[in-house]
Design a protein around this motif. Structure first.
Motif, PDB file in Angstrom:
ATOM      1  N   SER A  91     -41.166 -22.177  -8.643  1.00  0.00           N
ATOM      2  CA  SER A  91     -41.827 -21.110  -8.194  1.00  0.00           C
ATOM      3  C   SER A  91     -43.085 -21.684  -7.440  1.00  0.00           C
ATOM      4  CB  SER A  91     -42.244 -20.221  -9.069  1.00  0.00           C
ATOM      5  OG  SER A  91     -43.068 -18.869  -8.633  1.00  0.00           O
ATOM      6  N   ASN A  92     -43.369 -21.229  -6.078  1.00  0.00           N
ATOM      7  CA  ASN A  92     -44.547 -21.645  -5.538  1.00  0.00           C
ATOM      8  C   ASN A  92     -45.699 -20.677  -5.687  1.00  0.00           C
ATOM      9  OD1 ASN A  92     -43.168 -23.609  -4.086  1.00  0.00           O
ATOM     10  ND2 ASN A  92     -42.611 -22.270  -2.489  1.00  0.00           N
ATOM     11  N   GLY A 113     -45.882 -18.165  -8.204  1.00  0.00           N
ATOM     12  CA  GLY A 113     -45.491 -17.328  -9.430  1.00  0.00           C
ATOM     13  C   GLY A 113     -46.910 -16.917 -10.095  1.00  0.00           C
ATOM     14  N   ASN A 114     -47.952 -17.678 -10.199  1.00  0.00           N
ATOM     15  CA  ASN A 114     -48.874 -17.096 -10.854  1.00  0.00           C
ATOM     16  C   ASN A 114     -50.292 -16.793 -10.333  1.00  0.00           C
ATOM     17  OD1 ASN A 114     -49.493 -19.784 -10.451  1.00  0.00           O
ATOM     18  ND2 ASN A 114     -50.549 -20.253 -12.361  1.00  0.00           N
ATOM     19  N   TYR A 115     -50.186 -16.740  -8.801  1.00  0.00           N
ATOM     20  CA  TYR A 115     -51.290 -16.705  -8.084  1.00  0.00           C
ATOM     21  C   TYR A 115     -51.977 -15.180  -8.179  1.00  0.00           C
ATOM     22  CZ  TYR A 115     -50.268 -20.832  -5.103  1.00  0.00           C
ATOM     23  OH  TYR A 115     -50.060 -22.158  -4.755  1.00  0.00           O
ATOM     24  N   VAL A 147     -54.084 -16.082 -11.363  1.00  0.00           N
ATOM     25  CA  VAL A 147     -55.166 -16.663 -11.046  1.00  0.00           C
ATOM     26  C   VAL A 147     -56.586 -16.060 -10.356  1.00  0.00           C
ATOM     27  CG1 VAL A 147     -55.791 -18.865  -9.364  1.00  0.00           C
ATOM     28  CG2 VAL A 147     -53.846 -18.884 -10.769  1.00  0.00           C
ATOM     29  N   TYR A 207     -58.211 -13.235 -12.566  1.00  0.00           N
ATOM     30  CA  TYR A 207     -59.005 -13.868 -13.249  1.00  0.00           C
ATOM     31  C   TYR A 207     -60.268 -13.977 -12.636  1.00  0.00           C
ATOM     32  CZ  TYR A 207     -55.011 -14.471 -16.565  1.00  0.00           C
ATOM     33  OH  TYR A 207     -53.915 -14.190 -17.232  1.00  0.00           O
ATOM     34  N   VAL A 208     -60.379 -14.618 -11.692  1.00  0.00           N
ATOM     35  CA  VAL A 208     -61.590 -14.859 -10.984  1.00  0.00           C
ATOM     36  C   VAL A 208     -62.421 -13.476 -10.364  1.00  0.00           C
ATOM     37  CG1 VAL A 208     -61.261 -17.211 -10.318  1.00  0.00           C
ATOM     38  CG2 VAL A 208     -60.560 -15.689  -8.744  1.00  0.00           C
ATOM     39  N   ASP A 209     -61.698 -12.713 -10.065  1.00  0.00           N
ATOM     40  CA  ASP A 209     -62.108 -11.352  -9.613  1.00  0.00           C
ATOM     41  C   ASP A 209     -62.846 -10.413 -11.155  1.00  0.00           C
ATOM     42  OD1 ASP A 209     -61.552 -11.497  -7.102  1.00  0.00           O
ATOM     43  OD2 ASP A 209     -59.647 -10.032  -7.332  1.00  0.00           O
ATOM     44  N   THR A 254     -52.380 -19.036 -16.498  1.00  0.00           N
ATOM     45  CA  THR A 254     -53.294 -20.037 -15.686  1.00  0.00           C
ATOM     46  C   THR A 254     -52.383 -21.116 -15.162  1.00  0.00           C
ATOM     47  OG1 THR A 254     -53.972 -21.348 -17.495  1.00  0.00           O
ATOM     48  CG2 THR A 254     -55.265 -19.469 -16.692  1.00  0.00           C
ATOM     49  N   ASP A 285     -50.119  -8.331  -4.239  1.00  0.00           N
ATOM     50  CA  ASP A 285     -51.239  -8.267  -3.077  1.00  0.00           C
ATOM     51  C   ASP A 285     -51.710  -9.599  -2.797  1.00  0.00           C
ATOM     52  OD1 ASP A 285     -53.008  -6.978  -1.467  1.00  0.00           O
ATOM     53  OD2 ASP A 285     -54.898  -6.950  -2.646  1.00  0.00           O
ATOM     54  N   VAL A 286     -51.847 -10.457  -3.558  1.00  0.00           N
ATOM     55  CA  VAL A 286     -52.331 -11.965  -3.274  1.00  0.00           C
ATOM     56  C   VAL A 286     -51.407 -12.654  -2.433  1.00  0.00           C
ATOM     57  CG1 VAL A 286     -52.794 -14.154  -4.101  1.00  0.00           C
ATOM     58  CG2 VAL A 286     -53.674 -12.144  -5.516  1.00  0.00           C
ATOM     59  N   LYS A 290     -51.174 -11.199   1.094  1.00  0.00           N
ATOM     60  CA  LYS A 290     -52.275 -11.639   1.888  1.00  0.00           C
ATOM     61  C   LYS A 290     -52.091 -13.237   2.313  1.00  0.00           C
ATOM     62  CE  LYS A 290     -56.142  -8.732   0.949  1.00  0.00           C
ATOM     63  NZ  LYS A 290     -56.352  -8.253  -0.245  1.00  0.00           N
ATOM     64  N   LEU A 291     -51.732 -13.970   1.157  1.00  0.00           N
ATOM     65  CA  LEU A 291     -51.498 -15.391   1.561  1.00  0.00           C
ATOM     66  C   LEU A 291     -50.491 -15.715   2.546  1.00  0.00           C
ATOM     67  CD1 LEU A 291     -52.462 -18.317   0.275  1.00  0.00           C
ATOM     68  CD2 LEU A 291     -50.479 -18.206  -1.008  1.00  0.00           C
ATOM     69  N   LEU A 292     -49.273 -15.263   2.484  1.00  0.00           N
ATOM     70  CA  LEU A 292     -48.164 -15.562   3.268  1.00  0.00           C
ATOM     71  C   LEU A 292     -48.236 -14.614   4.505  1.00  0.00           C
ATOM     72  CD1 LEU A 292     -45.402 -16.197   0.786  1.00  0.00           C
ATOM     73  CD2 LEU A 292     -47.028 -17.626   1.664  1.00  0.00           C
TER      74      LEU A 292
END
Lengths: 334, 373
Positions: A92-93, A95-97, A100, A103-105, A123, A181-182, A185-187
């Motif tokens: 998984s590239n 998987g947990n973004y 991650v 949690y920072v939000d 994490t 959503d992450v 936005k990333l890809l």
């Protein structure tokens, strides 16, 4: 270079399972109609066993169960296998973004008290493999690949190596990418929201338990130049290749012949990321299950990296023995 | 079957290379400091073992990648190899990959190309690496990578493999640890009654692994046992750890009495320290037992790289004839009372065979045995 002992290096595929919205099983990947209701994440990603787990893990677990059942390794009371000789490999590239970034939000707005008390495992992407192992009593090695475009095929390679190196008889290989959503936005593109699982076994182990062989491992080639990898992987098999699962839209090279069936799974599923190779392998199982002929080829590539897996039909053997591919013989850019 | 370690590299909070890091540990120097990588106002914990190389502009992406390249370059130079990995696979073990870069982007920082979120692109650019794998195998990751590299050599897929580990501190993990740990740790204190939990560290490690007897060797890898507790997501299981240790011994054909040094996982959490110490007490119940040490009070918990870090520390201890102490150990917990923990100062000792423990979230266990060359 010494030859690998054949008894261990002969590896077969004995099961496949999917957790992809709308799909009933691997047959749907190649458009053959299958009876039953398609997977619905809204209703099926629930249940006690999925509590406190991230979306990638929930999707992964929902693909492991049908794969084990398909392999005849799931009884009424749970898995029927020797846990100490059973391993798990996950790819998984992204998987947990989602965890991650969530949690920072949270930490930016509130104190760490607001982060979920059970959020720690996610994490690290390794949590997915840990949950699969715990859910099915797999005490062998638990390996997680996050290796970009080739990650799914790489996961199959490492599953095969765990058997060949005598660390396991059975390996559950799962590829999973969640959509959120992450990731969006990333890809910046439409991506898979789902998982696929393949059961690999040593040929001896499958034969001893009377497991049905669905495909036979032939070889995995890796290199920098995609055309070169494609040429090397197909090699003398080229005229026999009946199915080519591509990683993206590709022009068929002349050496593959006109009769090859070419399928780009991303057309229907979106970018499959680290799940790609495993979804492709599930499609190969469907192809052979449906009586499809020839050798199956699955490829994945990105800038400067390419991988190609060749699988043989279940009834096909001594003619095409398993091959050792040395890293030093893997294709390089010329 | 065995394999030679022919070159090593380390980047840590106490030194930019292997020898400097080892000397710092032997001298009892640690890399502990208040967290500088992000604002800790919203956290209870305030400390980490960082590599403070961000520069004046605040945190920047891809630091874990940078240390990885440095550690690999050191290992290649140490092994007398060119910086050309076209025909040498690279296996990288990590817990958090480049998740810090994802966080920075998500919170308004620069966008990092997706193909730099595993380590393949950077290794290809710097070393022309054709084949690389990024394994996210939690805190057993680099020892897992070592075991899988040994398998590649065994299976005739390569004669030389570079094995590495790297991690930078991600704020998401810091936040989740801050939430999950009962006490607030201000330092790692492995096996000490005053242990209060795990504190993260940063750094990278690398080793060149070759088919045995193909040239100069720093140490010989004898076995790597790989397994999974298949139980709790974060807490270690005594049964799983015991099985991992027994597997490593069995693969190498040795008995507990043959082991002269154990590099403990020693995270400074009550769960790890009590479980690991109890299992070691049982496995090494006969005779005086081996010397034992733990490095995380020196360099913090360096996550994915920590297992290989411990192994390289064992190799350096063999070569230089001294084992670094468990820094900060004052009064051992009851479970560790019978263990021969190295305390206060480095201990001169001829070490022939060492065991290295690494246990990760998800119950992922790796135990390696390494022998003096």
């Amino acid at each position: 270079m010494s030859d690998e002992p054949m008894a261990r290096t002969a590896v077969v595929v004995t099961g496949a399972g999917l957790a992809i919205r709308g799909l009933t099983g691997p047959g749907d990947l190649l458009g053959s109609s299958v009876d039953g209701t398609g997977f619905d994440p809204e209703t099926e990603l629930r249940g006690r066993d999925l509590r406190h787990k991230d979306r990638a893990t929930r999707l992964a677990l929902r693909s492991v169960e049908p794969a084990l059942r398909d392999a005849g390794l799931l009884g009424a009371g749970g898995p029927v296998l020797d846990g100490t000789r059973s391993a798990v490999v996950v790819s998984s590239n992204t998987g947990n973004y989602d965890s991650v970034c969530a949690y920072v939000d949270i930490a930016a707005r509130q104190t760490s008290r607001a982060v979920s008390a059970v959020g720690l495992p996610h994490t690290s992407t390794s949590a997915i493999a840990g949950w699969i192992a715990a859910g099915h009593g797999l005490h062998g090695p638990a390996v997680t690949l996050c290796n970009g475009a080739t990650s799914g095929l790489d996961a199959l390679h490492w599953g095969r190596n765990l058997i060949a190196a005598d660390r396991a008889d059975t390996v559950v290989v799962t590829g999973v990418e969640p959509d959120n959503d992450v990731v969006h936005k990333l890809l910046g593109t439409r991506t898979l929201d789902g998982a696929a699982t393949i059961v690999l076994e040593s040929a001896t182990h499958a034969a001893d338990r009377g497991g049905r062989v669905r495909a036979r491992w032939h070889g995995l080639h890796r290199g920098r130049d995609h055309d070169e990898v494609l040429r090397t992987a197909s090699g003398s098999l080229a005229p026999d290749i009946g199915l080519w699962l591509t990683g993206a839209r590709e022009t068929r090279p002349a050496h593959l012949g006109t009769s090859v069936r070419q399928v780009d799974l991303a057309d229907a599923l979106g970018e499959c990321g680290g799940a790609l190779g495993v979804v492709q392998c599930a499609a190969v199982v469907a192809h052979f299950d449906a009586g499809g002929g020839g050798v199956a080829l699955a490829t994945a590539s990105a800038a400067g990296v390419s991988a190609a897996l060749t699988l043989l039909p279940p009834g096909h053997h001594p003619h095409f023995p398993g091959r050792v591919v040395r890293a030093s013989q893997m294709t390089r850019a010329t | 079957m065995s394999w030679d370690i022919t070159g090593i590299g380390i980047v840590s909070s106490v030194g930019g290379d292997a020898r400097t890091t080892y000397d710092a540990l032997c001298a009892g120097r640690d890399g502990l400091a208040p967290v500088r990588v992000f604002d800790t106002a919203n956290y209870r914990a305030r400390h980490a073992y960082e590599i403070d190389d961000r520069g004046p502009g605040g945190d920047r992406p891809l630091r874990a990648t940078g240390w990885l390249l440095s550690a690999v370059a050191q290992a290649l130079a140490d092994a007398g190899l060119e910086e050309d990995l076209a025909e040498v696979p690279v296996l990288v073990g990590t817990t958090l990959r480049e998740q810090r870069s994802v966080e920075l982007w998500w919170r308004g920082g620069p966008r990092v190309p997706v193909d730099r979120l595993d380590f393949g692109t950077a290794l290809r650019e710097r070393f022309a690496a054709t084949t690389s794998y990024t394994f996210a195998n939690a805190c057993a990751a680099s020892l897992y990578a070592l075991g899988l590299a040994a398998d590649m050599i065994d299976l005739g897929q390569a004669d030389t493999v570079v094995v590495a580990g790297t991690d930078s501190i991600a704020e998401s993990t810091f936040a989740a640890m801050d939430r999950a740990q009962t006490l607030v740790p201000d330092a790692v204190r492995p096996f000490d009654r005053g242990h209060r939990g795990m504190v993260m560290g940063e750094g990278a490690v690398a080793a060149v692994l070759r088919r045995a007897d193909t040239g100069r060797s720093l140490a010989r890898l004898r076995s790597v046992g790989l397994s999974c507790d298949a139980a709790h997501p974060t807490a270690p299981a005594a049964g799983g750890i015991t099985a991992a240790v027994r597997e490593a011994h069995q693969l190498a054909g040795v008995t507990p009495g043959d082991i002269e040094l154990v590099m403990l996982h020693g995270t400074g959490t009550a769960r790890n320290d009590e479980t690991e110490a109890a299992v070691m007490s049982e496995v090494f119940a006969e005779g005086p037992g081996p010397l034992m040490t733990a490095v995380k009070s020196g360099v913090g918990h360096t996550l994915g790289g920590s297992g290989l870090f411990s192994l390289l520390t064992a190799v350096l201890s063999m070569r230089h004839g001294a084992v670094p102490p468990v820094i900060g150990l004052r009064e051992p917990i009851d479970e560790a009372a019978g263990l021969r923990l190295v305390r206060d100062a480095s201990r001169p000792a001829p070490i022939g065979l060492a065991q290295v423990n690494a246990f990760g979230f998800g119950g992922i266990n790796a135990v390696a045995l390494v022998e003096k060359a």
